[in-house]
Design an enzyme around this catalytic site. Structure first.
Site, short mmCIF file in Angstrom:
data_model
loop_
_atom_site.label_atom_id
_atom_site.label_comp_id
_atom_site.label_asym_id
_atom_site.label_seq_id
_atom_site.Cartn_x
_atom_site.Cartn_y
_atom_site.Cartn_z
N ASP A 18 0.85 -1.19 0.00
CA ASP A 18 0.00 0.00 0.00
C ASP A 18 0.89 1.24 0.00
O ASP A 18 1.09 1.89 1.03
CB ASP A 18 -0.89 -0.03 1.24
CG ASP A 18 -2.02 0.99 1.18
OD1 ASP A 18 -2.23 1.58 0.10
OD2 ASP A 18 -2.69 1.18 2.21
N THR A 156 -12.97 0.75 -3.19
CA THR A 156 -12.27 1.16 -1.98
C THR A 156 -13.19 1.96 -1.06
O THR A 156 -14.37 2.16 -1.35
CB THR A 156 -11.01 1.96 -2.36
OG1 THR A 156 -10.23 2.20 -1.19
CG2 THR A 156 -11.37 3.29 -3.01
N PHE A 178 -11.86 -1.45 4.77
CA PHE A 178 -10.88 -0.78 5.62
C PHE A 178 -10.99 -1.28 7.06
O PHE A 178 -12.09 -1.35 7.61
CB PHE A 178 -11.11 0.73 5.57
CG PHE A 178 -10.52 1.39 4.34
CD1 PHE A 178 -10.45 0.72 3.14
CD2 PHE A 178 -10.05 2.68 4.40
CE1 PHE A 178 -9.91 1.32 2.01
CE2 PHE A 178 -9.51 3.30 3.28
CZ PHE A 178 -9.44 2.63 2.08
#
Length: 322
Positions: A18, A156, A178
């Site tokens: 990431d 996302t 997340f």
């Protein structure tokens, strides 16, 4: 000698970096790599990548001026960094659609097509790229169109099962639920203390993973946004995990047994919670999201944060174009 926890994790989960830091990716050797406006902004501000920035700015000066040129240069930067990353990782690179398009399906589709075309101009085919889109209703519907065209999407800013269900219904290639940001919200709300197993972000990803596996959904689950290695270890076995360089280094330095926590075979099969498939149209999606204060707030906050960094990037580019 016991393998590092990172090496053990790689045996059961596809590890994704990431970061937009090309040297970090080269050093850590992940399978895939994912970027976002925040990471690209950090990379652009790093002297090591001055040549890449200069190339994009020089290209922009030839193209003319105005907001359109600034936006085009920012897109070129994202694709330039993505193209460099494809030379290092064997798998996919995620490139994000502008966050200020999160509530515009048509503009998201157009931008995604343009990004893929820009990669193809550099000889990089669409099977090496994931187009990253916020998990709003509009973003998910854009992904549905793009997936039908063979453009794989990474949905996302995903914080809830209803978002995950809608993404699966759209045929999304991959979702990025997340973890750390969910934990942040609950801690700020006075929750905890939490262990790795009771961490609300970990629990959320486990729920999504179990739902997907229970119903044979092919969409890839890629946990994201980690605050500590405990969260990562609690999700060992998840399809993919996208992890920042600092935590990857911690895992590489850590030893000891890392047990597998998630696997398709051990997922609950139609238990009382997952016994019925969830059906969502737009109204049901919006209501379910509205009922979840954490998901609603973190989705909005995430979009605002990415837009802020995108504007900072545009301002930096505009100054260089003068």
């Amino acid at each position: 000698m016991t393998a590092s926890k990172l090496d053990q994790l790689r045996q059961m989960t596809t590890v994704v970096a990431d970061t937009g830091d090309i040297e970090a990716v080269r050093r850590l050797a992940p399978v895939d790599c994912t970027t976002n406006p925040t990471l690209i902004l950090k990379a652009v501000e790093t002297p090591a990548y001055a040549d890449l920035v200069e190339e994009a700015v020089a290209w922009g000066k030839k193209a003319g001026g105005g907001d359109d040129t600034v936006h085009a240069v920012c897109d070129r930067l994202a694709v330039t960094f993505g193209a460099e990353l494809t030379k290092i990782v064997p798998g996919r690179v995620s490139t994000e659609v502008d966050a200020d398009l999160s509530f515009d399906s048509k503009a998201t589709i157009d931008k995604a097509r343009a990004l893929i075309a820009a990669y193809q101009e550099r000889g990089i085919e669409k099977d090496r790229i994931l187009v990253k889109i916020a998990s709003t209703w509009e973003g998910i519907q854009a992904a549905k169109v793009l997936q039908a065209e063979g453009i794989d999407c990474n949905l996302t800013l995903l914080f809830s099962l209803p978002q995950a269900v809608a993404c699966a219904d759209a045929g999304a290639f991959l979702i990025s639920p997340f973890v750390g940001r969910i934990l942040d919200w609950h801690v700020k709300a006075g929750g905890g203390p939490y262990t790795a197993e009771t961490d609300p972000g970990v629990v959320s990803v486990k729920s999504i993973y179990a739902y997907y596996k229970s119903f044979g959904i092919a969409t890839v689950v890629m946990g994201a946004s980690f605050r500590n290695t405990g969260e990562i270890e609690a999700l060992a076995g998840c399809d993919r995990l996208t992890i920042g360089p600092g935590l990857l280094d911690e895992l590489a330095a850590a030893t000891g047994d890392l047990p597998r926590r998630l696997s398709p075979a051990s997922s609950p099969q139609a238990d009382s919670e997952l016994g019925k498939k969830i059906v969502l149209d737009e109204k049901a999606f919006r209501f379910a999201l509205n009922e979840d204060a954490m998901a609603t707030e973190k989705l909005a906050e995430g979009i605002r944060g990415f837009v802020k960094d995108l504007r900072s990037l545009r301002k930096l580019v505009a100054a260089r174009l003068v």
